[in-house]
Design a protein around this motif. Structure first.
Motif, PDB file in Angstrom:
ATOM      1  N   ILE A 268     -23.730  37.734 -26.737  1.00 59.24           N
ATOM      2  CA  ILE A 268     -22.973  37.992 -27.956  1.00 59.24           C
ATOM      3  C   ILE A 268     -23.591  37.239 -29.123  1.00 59.24           C
ATOM      4  O   ILE A 268     -24.256  36.209 -28.954  1.00 59.24           O
ATOM      5  N   ASP A 269     -23.402  37.772 -30.331  1.00 57.31           N
ATOM      6  CA  ASP A 269     -23.854  37.080 -31.534  1.00 57.31           C
ATOM      7  C   ASP A 269     -23.056  35.795 -31.733  1.00 57.31           C
ATOM      8  O   ASP A 269     -21.875  35.707 -31.364  1.00 57.31           O
ATOM      9  N   ALA A 270     -23.704  34.807 -32.328  1.00 58.69           N
ATOM     10  CA  ALA A 270     -23.062  33.506 -32.501  1.00 58.69           C
ATOM     11  C   ALA A 270     -21.816  33.591 -33.361  1.00 58.69           C
ATOM     12  O   ALA A 270     -20.849  32.859 -33.131  1.00 58.69           O
ATOM     13  N   GLU A 271     -21.786  34.491 -34.337  1.00 54.74           N
ATOM     14  CA  GLU A 271     -20.633  34.567 -35.226  1.00 54.74           C
ATOM     15  C   GLU A 271     -19.393  35.070 -34.507  1.00 54.74           C
ATOM     16  O   GLU A 271     -18.271  34.844 -34.953  1.00 54.74           O
ATOM     17  N   HIS A 272     -19.591  35.791 -33.404  1.00 54.32           N
ATOM     18  CA  HIS A 272     -18.452  36.314 -32.643  1.00 54.32           C
ATOM     19  C   HIS A 272     -18.038  35.386 -31.501  1.00 54.32           C
ATOM     20  O   HIS A 272     -17.013  35.634 -30.855  1.00 54.32           O
ATOM     21  N   MET A 273     -18.830  34.332 -31.249  1.00 52.65           N
ATOM     22  CA  MET A 273     -18.558  33.464 -30.106  1.00 52.65           C
ATOM     23  C   MET A 273     -17.202  32.770 -30.185  1.00 52.65           C
ATOM     24  O   MET A 273     -16.498  32.661 -29.165  1.00 52.65           O
ATOM     25  N   PRO A 274     -16.750  32.278 -31.331  1.00 47.87           N
ATOM     26  CA  PRO A 274     -15.435  31.621 -31.348  1.00 47.87           C
ATOM     27  C   PRO A 274     -14.302  32.529 -30.879  1.00 47.87           C
ATOM     28  O   PRO A 274     -13.398  32.085 -30.171  1.00 47.87           O
ATOM     29  N   TYR A 275     -14.340  33.813 -31.272  1.00 46.69           N
ATOM     30  CA  TYR A 275     -13.287  34.736 -30.861  1.00 46.69           C
ATOM     31  C   TYR A 275     -13.321  34.961 -29.352  1.00 46.69           C
ATOM     32  O   TYR A 275     -12.272  35.018 -28.701  1.00 46.69           O
ATOM     33  N   LEU A 276     -14.536  35.088 -28.813  1.00 50.70           N
ATOM     34  CA  LEU A 276     -14.664  35.315 -27.379  1.00 50.70           C
ATOM     35  C   LEU A 276     -14.187  34.104 -26.590  1.00 50.70           C
ATOM     36  O   LEU A 276     -13.469  34.239 -25.584  1.00 50.70           O
ATOM     37  N   LEU A 277     -14.569  32.897 -27.012  1.00 52.19           N
ATOM     38  CA  LEU A 277     -14.149  31.683 -26.306  1.00 52.19           C
ATOM     39  C   LEU A 277     -12.639  31.505 -26.366  1.00 52.19           C
ATOM     40  O   LEU A 277     -12.001  31.145 -25.359  1.00 52.19           O
ATOM     41  N   ARG A 278     -12.069  31.762 -27.531  1.00 48.82           N
ATOM     42  CA  ARG A 278     -10.615  31.615 -27.656  1.00 48.82           C
ATOM     43  C   ARG A 278      -9.901  32.609 -26.744  1.00 48.82           C
ATOM     44  O   ARG A 278      -8.899  32.278 -26.104  1.00 48.82           O
ATOM     45  N   PHE A 279     -10.418  33.835 -26.677  1.00 43.44           N
ATOM     46  CA  PHE A 279      -9.813  34.844 -25.809  1.00 43.44           C
ATOM     47  C   PHE A 279      -9.901  34.429 -24.340  1.00 43.44           C
ATOM     48  O   PHE A 279      -8.915  34.522 -23.587  1.00 43.44           O
ATOM     49  N   LEU A 280     -11.067  33.957 -23.912  1.00 46.19           N
ATOM     50  CA  LEU A 280     -11.251  33.576 -22.517  1.00 46.19           C
ATOM     51  C   LEU A 280     -10.374  32.389 -22.139  1.00 46.19           C
ATOM     52  O   LEU A 280      -9.714  32.396 -21.088  1.00 46.19           O
ATOM     53  N   LEU A 281     -10.376  31.368 -22.974  1.00 46.05           N
ATOM     54  CA  LEU A 281      -9.632  30.159 -22.633  1.00 46.05           C
ATOM     55  C   LEU A 281      -8.132  30.385 -22.645  1.00 46.05           C
ATOM     56  O   LEU A 281      -7.401  29.838 -21.801  1.00 46.05           O
ATOM     57  N   LEU A 282      -7.645  31.198 -23.578  1.00 47.66           N
ATOM     58  CA  LEU A 282      -6.207  31.469 -23.612  1.00 47.66           C
ATOM     59  C   LEU A 282      -5.793  32.440 -22.520  1.00 47.66           C
ATOM     60  O   LEU A 282      -4.605  32.562 -22.226  1.00 47.66           O
ATOM     61  N   SER A 283      -6.749  33.131 -21.911  1.00 44.59           N
ATOM     62  CA  SER A 283      -6.447  34.034 -20.796  1.00 44.59           C
ATOM     63  C   SER A 283      -6.525  33.333 -19.456  1.00 44.59           C
ATOM     64  O   SER A 283      -6.354  33.981 -18.414  1.00 44.59           O
ATOM     65  N   ALA A 284      -6.804  32.034 -19.457  1.00 45.71           N
ATOM     66  CA  ALA A 284      -6.988  31.299 -18.207  1.00 45.71           C
ATOM     67  C   ALA A 284      -5.670  31.132 -17.465  1.00 45.71           C
ATOM     68  O   ALA A 284      -4.628  30.862 -18.055  1.00 45.71           O
ATOM     69  N   THR A 285      -5.752  31.309 -16.170  1.00 44.26           N
ATOM     70  CA  THR A 285      -4.627  31.083 -15.258  1.00 44.26           C
ATOM     71  C   THR A 285      -5.120  30.205 -14.115  1.00 44.26           C
ATOM     72  O   THR A 285      -6.333  30.021 -13.939  1.00 44.26           O
ATOM     73  N   PRO A 286      -4.238  29.657 -13.314  1.00 41.01           N
ATOM     74  CA  PRO A 286      -4.709  28.849 -12.182  1.00 41.01           C
ATOM     75  C   PRO A 286      -5.643  29.602 -11.247  1.00 41.01           C
ATOM     76  O   PRO A 286      -6.431  28.978 -10.531  1.00 41.01           O
ATOM     77  N   VAL A 287      -5.576  30.940 -11.270  1.00 40.26           N
ATOM     78  CA  VAL A 287      -6.420  31.726 -10.377  1.00 40.26           C
ATOM     79  C   VAL A 287      -7.836  31.850 -10.908  1.00 40.26           C
ATOM     80  O   VAL A 287      -8.816  31.725 -10.170  1.00 40.26           O
TER      81      VAL A 287
END
Length: 1481
Positions: A268-287
């Protein structure tokens, strides 16, 4: 993503002819088309208009959009009714399709209307939106609109204005927020098809609106389609993430979405990385949190990975290396970690599991810092994690450089966090952590050039300096020194923040003083080249302070000034430094020479400051390349060495012989023979009142001379090699016989002692200097020269041993305080005064008188001791008193433990020497005996440097005149003892004591790592000498005594007939010193971190082959070369040595056993560290080694305890073996299979037999257990039993915690162990009935009270399980009651007999027994067991159970209430309890 609806001005529309509709008010403004077309009336069109009119809608409205009815639900219901006919529906759709072919008409039906409801205008839906809510035509209308959408793609690209102007966006807007969808699958498929061909801008809008258009009915289709589109175009990642985050996905689809998102991290382009990281981390579950964090760590390319050259190039141009993207990434990570604590825990967990350094990345540091910023809850864990990773070399300084260096704008917001972490790391005990903290401080100071940040860094360092913690202060000063050397010019404006340190110089140690002065010397050097007046004031202030200190008569401050002077000289006089002084100033070199002259002039009044000056100057010369003019100055100072200390010889003899102060002189130790041109003029100088003090500076002066020679001659000492073999002019050897010594006056005896003292220290410095010629490779030195130097060094070492033997013998016959040959200073800067030696001499005579009075009875001895104590209070205890108290320095009258291991010759030498002046017969002097008189003043000697230990490797290759190696053992013993002293400097808790014995400017600055690297090559040589000693001990016969004399004569030692060498004595001492060295090295904290050094040490002590019986005990088989295998091999070798010496020496066998215990303890420490770091690997099978070692250790201890030792093997009987017997018994009990069972057997069956049998009966199987050692065994059994009870208490506390799965068998086993422990204490206490020693009774009261006090902690556990195990618990309490009755009788008897040893322990024991009584009462009252409890008046009974008529003290009536509380806690029913059991104790 929400579309923006633009509100535009409206106007009032004329009313329609239809009464059922309310005209929109005001109507929206419709943009005029280029060509306005009026629909041609057709039958189908008219029918469409009529259908809408019938339902309440006026389609033809010239002023704006169609007029909609005020009741939309009724409108849609009417249309649904009308469309029930397929023909009507088909005609309507056909006409509507034709109608919207015109963009103008299409815009009219898509534009929402403004309705007037009486309160103002309200936004209404468009006609198409109302039609889409008619179920019968929804699907067809959806398809019609989607098919129309591609026609307006080009218009969409042209119009980027309002929503009304964009038909494509209007069409999409019709599908948002529909109340229902008739066929969601068909609609979704059609929409996805159209979406795939949409232009980018429209595609992003549609994707962002998918949750509002489709809803949750077709999530699978949407996810699959978006995944496909992402593979084709990553530019749509932001709306895709926005859309996916608003969909209500099930677990399977959520995992699919996570996988898709993770696959985009790397590309992914660097400018879009913050959105992707925020999405991944907020989607985290114990699984899935583990997968998310691991993928982010592996694939995220973050700051610090850019090219270093490009970074430097950008910095030069003034460009910022950090853009908003990287800051946004950090912000996204920080906000997500703060929102979900689960992420923080998972990051710490994953980082903790990483073992290899290559698995750690720069992003890990940032993740830890972001977690550190979230609050105090996890900050301790983060600091611990950082420290662990730094020690394991997983987080390196280069990673920190990538984080901080070149990223100022990015790090700026996190500067306080990095500074806080630096403070924590610099305060750590671990050296690596402090080094990392130093580097972090340096990076922060270098990167942040603003005043505020640098002030914060300096303020933190000053706080560290004021902490008072040695390691922390040292590291902080090292950081300041580093900053001053690199950024001196930048520090000058900020120096006001650190100059306050100069006001507290007297509180620093010598090492820290060097760092302080080095830092300020760099500042002064930089200030001299600066035009700033403030900078010049710093240099002037420092020079003023140093000049004041140098001229101060107090030695403490003079010492500080000398250190400061030489540090300034090392900076000002550096050959590589550039001088920028102004014309009005002196040059740096001239300033340095002036300081040197001033300091040297101030030191000429006293030899001690001059010695310190020379020693510090020597260290500076060895570590710095100085200006030629300074080197020339130093050369002039040592140029007078020959004229002052040397005398010319003629054919190797003195040109004339004359007595000095009535003493005849003689040339000693002339290794060069007739070709020797000079001799060392010791006796003439020692006998001269004017020149005797010059001998004090002789060793330090020669040290400077040898250093200058090495520096100017490519490391060779060829220019002064004549000094190595030249003779020494000393008093005649005839004075060391009984008659010769008796003929000397007291002053002459002192001159003789001083001559020997200076000669010994001269040879020490010869060894220090010339060992450098054979330790390494010197280009200009030939092999023949090296071999000749080795030969002479061995002879000189033999000379040194000989001189110190004579010196010790002479000091015992002459009271003299030897002068100090180096400036000893303790941590706080107080020199050791010579007056302390006067106390030592007085103490020696006092102890002699006390020992003579021991024969006159106990009363006289007590009164004499009291008088001595009273006199002792009149003076302040000295440092030597403290050293003697802890056993480091043996006192004059107390035999040393080492000396007790020697034979009768060694033991009788002391008494013979004491009568030296009263006998004309030659007295026997044992060569290997401990020089007790000399050891007291050993700290005044010049120290041997570490390079001298290389002689251990040289000597093994030298040939001897006969096969007996015992003549070389004294040399090994001497070196091993000195090595032992130096090893104590690095042993925790012994640094101060060791350094007080042999400190030096060169050695005290050596780190433990440098020390280990120096002695690491010596391990094989030490092992070979040890094998020779063991072989020598197995040969019982003494070899020829002439061997030592022959070797001594070859070293040109004078013939002293009363010197003898006992082979067994010297072998025993070398044996003990070698094992002591091996044990201390194994348990040195530094060697457990340096695995290569540890491996070399263990490999050196490996046997030829580990017995198969040993290896078979460990399953699966352990691999060779592993740490466990090396420990097992070393243990097997020492165990074989123990089996060998067990047949002839108790001392050597016990020393071997202690070494085996050290091996086991060292291996235990290794396993603990591996387990703490999570690095125990089953492949090495090291976990099975420890149980096997402990089992064999216990068996070895049992073997020694059961061995039948005779008097010849005990050397000095059992009375002096108390400490080692206790240690053996502890090892035996702590390393057996079951300590509780063995303790029960010893206390209940073995020990009672001793108290009832006569001395010498050993039918119980333990010859070491007799009446002489009974008290020792008794104490150890009490201590171990109390330790076991405390462990059981901890197990009980763990069981009391609420948890599932506690089995009944576990509780029962625990109660049985408690009963075993109670039985042991009962048996031990009841032995007092047959054993009447006061010491035994005192231990019974003391340990019995402690046992009861610990037992009270299990009463909650007993109460919880009383109903299930009531009989066992009742019996437990009844058994313990037997011990409390006996203890009560012991207390009463001690009061009557006024036995203060026991009475001092009674109050604490009584309190514990009172608490025990009430705890038993509470236990029986709380539980419904039906048991009875009586508490009656106390009867006074003796140990045999007989009632005593009255108490011994009248005040016992006051204590009657206290005594009466110790009553019988009888737990049986009243029908069973007897009258005796109901009696109170």
């Amino acid at each position: 993503m929400v579309f923006l609806h633009n509100k535009v001005p409206s106007r009032k529309r004329p009313s329609s002819s239809s009464s059922s509709t309310v005209p929109p008010f005001p109507p929206p403004k419709i943009p005029k088309a280029t060509t306005t077309t009026t629909p041609t009336p057709t039958p189908t069109f008219d029918k469409m208009v009529s259908i809408l009119a019938e339902a309440g809608c006026t389609l033809l409205n010239p002023a704006g959009p169609p007029c909609l009815p005020s009741q939309p639900h009724k409108f849609r219901s009417n249309l649904h009714r009308l469309f029930s006919s397929p023909d009507v529906r088909s005609d309507f759709l056909s006409a509507f399709s034709s109608y919207i072919r015109s963009p103008h008409h299409l815009r009219r039906v898509l534009t929402p209307t403004n309705n007037y409801d009486g309160f103002g205008s309200t936004r209404s839906k468009s006609l198409v939106q109302h039609l889409l809510l008619v179920p019968s035509i929804q699907l067809d209308l959806q398809s019609l609109l989607l098919e129309k959408l591609p026609e307006y793609f080009d218009l969409n690209a042209e119009h980027s204005g309002t929503l009304v102007d964009d038909i494509a966006r209007l069409i999409v807007n019709q599908f948002r927020w529909l109340d229902f969808i008739v066929d969601s699958n068909a609609f979704a498929n059609k929409l996805m098809q159209v979406l795939s061909i949409c232009p980018p801008n429209l595609k992003k809008e549609i994707i962002g609106s998918l949750p509002e258009i489709i809803g949750d009915q077709n999530n699978k289709t949407v996810v699959d389609c978006l995944e496909q589109m992402l593979q084709e175009d990553l530019a749509i990642i932001v709306p895709v993430l926005d859309s996916l985050s608003n969909l209500n996905l099930d677990e399977q689809l959520q995992e699919q979405v996570i996988s898709v998102a993770l696959s985009c991290v790397r590309v992914i382009d660097a400018e879009h990385m913050p959105y992707l990281l925020r999405f991944l981390l907020l989607s985290a579950t114990p699984v899935n949190v583990w997968r998310i964090i691991s993928q982010i760590r592996e694939q995220l390319q973050f700051v610090g990975v850019s090219n270093s050259r490009a970074s430097q190039h950008s910095k030069i141009k003034g460009k910022s290396l950090v853009n908003n993207t990287e800051a946004s990434i950090l912000d996204a990570l920080r906000s997500s970690l703060r929102f979900k604590n689960l992420l923080c825990q998972e990051i710490l967990k994953q980082l903790n599991c990483l073992e290899k350094p290559q698995d750690h990345k720069v992003v890990d540091i940032w993740l830890l810092m972001l977690i550190y910023s979230n609050g105090e809850s996890l900050q301790k864990s983060i600091v611990k994690m950082f420290k662990k990773k730094i020690i394991e070399d997983c987080i390196r300084t280069v990673m920190l450089d990538q984080c901080i260096c070149g990223n100022k704008e990015l790090v700026k917001d996190y500067f306080p966090l990095f500074l806080s972490l630096s403070e924590c790391l610099l305060a750590c005990k671990e050296q690596k952590a402090r080094e990392f903290g130093i580097h972090m401080y340096t990076c922060l100071f270098e990167e942040f050039i603003d005043i505020y940040s640098r002030q914060e860094v300096l303020g933190a360092l000053v706080t560290h300096v004021g902490s008072g913690v040695t390691s922390e202060v040292q590291s902080a000063l090292e950081t300041m020194t580093l900053l001053a050397s690199k950024f001196a010019q930048d520090l000058i404006p900020l120096s006001s923040h650190i100059t306050g340190i100069l006001d507290y110089l007297d509180g620093f140690s010598v090492e820290n003083l060097h760092k302080v002065y080095e830092a300020f010397s760099h500042l002064a050097l930089s200030a001299r080249s600066s035009a700033d007046s403030y900078g010049s004031s710093i240099a002037n202030k420092l020079l003023m302070i140093i000049r004041k200190q140098v001229s101060n008569p107090d030695l403490k401050y003079k010492k500080m000034g000398l250190i400061g002077t030489l540090q300034i000289v090392s900076c000002f006089g550096d050959a590589n430094s550039v001088c920028h002084a102004s014309a009005s100033q002196k040059s740096n070199c001239e300033e340095a020479l002036e300081l040197l002259n001033t300091s040297l002039d101030s030191c000429k009044q006293s030899p001690l400051p001059l010695i310190l000056f020379y020693d510090e100057l020597n260290v500076m010369l060895a570590n710095r390349s100085l200006h030629p003019s300074i080197m020339e100055w130093v050369g002039k100072q040592v140029g007078e060495f020959e004229s002052v200390f040397l005398s010319d010889l003629e054919s190797g003899n003195l040109p004339f012989r004359e007595p000095y102060f009535g003493l005849e002189g003689q040339l000693w130790m002339n290794l060069d023979g007739d070709i020797s041109p000079v001799c060392l003029n010791i006796l003439p100088l020692a006998s001269s009142l004017m020149q005797s003090s010059s001998l004090q500076i002789l060793p330090a002066n020669f040290l400077i001379l040898s250093t200058i020679e090495r520096l100017t001659n490519q490391g060779s000492l060829g220019g002064i090699d004549a000094l190595l073999g030249c003779p020494l002019h000393l008093p005649s050897s005839k004075y060391f016989s009984g008659a010769g010594w008796k003929s000397l006056a007291e002053k002459q005896k002192q001159i003789v002692c001083l001559s020997l003292y200076y000669a010994a220290n001269w040879i020490r410095e010869l060894l220090n200097a010339f060992c450098t010629q054979v330790e390494g490779r010197i280009a200009c030195t030939t092999q023949a020269t090296k071999e000749d130097t080795v030969f002479k060094l061995l002879k000189r070492l033999r000379n040194l041993v000989f001189l110190e033997i004579l010196l010790n013998n002479s000091i015992e016959g002459c009271s003299i305080s030897l002068p100090e040959l180096h400036f000893y200073v303790d941590h706080f800067g107080s020199p050791l005064p010579n007056q302390h030696m006067g106390h030592i001499e007085k103490s020696k005579h006092q102890k002699t008188q006390d020992s003579n009075m021991q024969k006159n009875g106990r009363h006289k001895k007590t009164s004499k001791a009291s008088s001595s104590d009273a006199n002792g209070k009149l003076r302040q205890p000295t440092i030597l008193d403290a050293l003697k108290k802890v056993g480091v320095v043996p006192s004059q009258g107390v035999p040393n433990k080492e000396s007790s291991a020697s034979n009768s010759l060694g033991r009788t030498s002391n008494s013979a020497n004491q009568n030296l002046c009263d006998s004309s017969e030659p007295d026997i002097i044992e060569v290997s005996a401990v020089a007790k008189a000399l050891e007291v003043q050993r700290f005044k000697f010049r120290p041997l440097l570490v390079q001298c230990f290389s002689i251990l490797a040289f000597s093994e290759n030298q040939s001897s005149c006969c096969s007996d190696p015992a003549a070389e053992f004294p040399l090994y013993l001497y070196l091993l003892r000195d090595l032992h002293y130096k090893l104590n400097c690095f042993t925790p808790g012994k640094q101060f004591l060791a350094r007080s014995l042999s400190p030096s400017a060169g050695f005290t600055r050596m780190t433990v790592d440098e020390f280990m690297s120096k002695i690491r090559p010596l391990f094989p040589s030490i092992k070979k000498h040890f094998k020779r000693v063991v072989c020598s001990l197995k040969e019982s016969d003494e070899t020829c005594q002439e061997h030592w004399k022959v070797q001594s004569a070859s070293a040109k030692n004078p013939d002293v007939s009363n010197l003898v060498l006992s082979r067994s004595a010297v072998s025993t001492l070398v044996f003990k010193e070698t094992l002591c060295f091996f044990s201390k090295m194994l348990n040195l904290p530094a060697i457990q971190r340096e695995k290569p050094v540890l491996s070399d040490l263990l490999e050196a002590f490996q046997p030829n082959k580990i017995p198969d019986s040993v290896l078979s005990e460990i399953q699966p088989n352990i691999l060779p070369g592993t740490v466990g295998y090396l420990y097992l091999g070393a243990y097997s070798y020492i165990e074989s040595v123990l089996n060998t010496v067990c047949s002839f020496s108790f001392t050597l066998a016990s020393e071997s056993l202690l070494t085996l215990e050290s091996i086991v303890n060292s291996f235990q420490n290794i396993l603990d560290k591996l387990e703490e770091n999570g690095k125990i690997t089953h492949s090495e099978c090291i976990q099975g080694v420890l149980p096997a070692l402990r089992s064999r250790l216990g068996a070895s201890a049992q073997k020694l305890l059961r061995h039948n030792w005779d008097n010849s093997q005990l050397e000095s009987g059992w009375k002096s073996r108390g400490e080692i017997i206790q240690k053996m018994l502890h090892i035996y009990l702590e390393n057996c299979e079951s300590t509780s069972d063995l303790l029960d057997e010893l206390a209940c069956y073995i020990l009672p037999q001793v108290s009832q049998t006569k001395e010498g009966a050993d039918h119980h199987g333990f010859p070491t257990l007799c009446s002489a050692t009974f008290v020792l065994w008794y104490r150890v059994l009490h201590e171990v039993n109390l330790t076991i009870l405390n462990k059981l208490v901890k197990e009980v506390i763990l069981l009391e915690k609420p948890r599932a799965g506690v089995q009944v068998q576990t509780i029962e086993k625990l109660l049985i162990k408690l009963r075993q422990s109670v039985n042991v204490v009962v048996s031990l206490v009841n032995m007092c009935r047959t054993h009447h020693k006061v010491t035994v009774h005192a231990m019974a009261v003391k340990y019995g009270g402690k046992f009861v006090d610990s037992f009270l902690k299990v009463f909650d556990f007993l109460q919880a399980h009383f109903n299930m195990f009531n009989e066992l618990i009742i019996q437990l309490v009844r058994d313990l009651q037997k011990a409390t009755r006996t203890i009560q009788a012991l207390c009463s008897e001690a009061k009557g007999l006024k036995q203060t040893v026991i009475t001092s322990k009674i109050p604490a024991t009584k309190r514990s027994m009172e608490r025990f009584l009430f705890c038993v009462k509470a236990l029986l009252h709380t539980t419904s067991s039906g048991c009875s409890f009586w508490m009656g008046n106390l009867k006074h009974k003796d140990l045999m159970g007989k009632v005593v008529s009255s108490q011994a003290y009248a005040d016992d009536q006051d204590n009657n209430e206290e005594n009466s509380t110790e009553a019988a806690a009888d737990d049986l029913p009243a029908t069973v309890a007897s009258e005796e059991e109901r009696e109170a104790e």
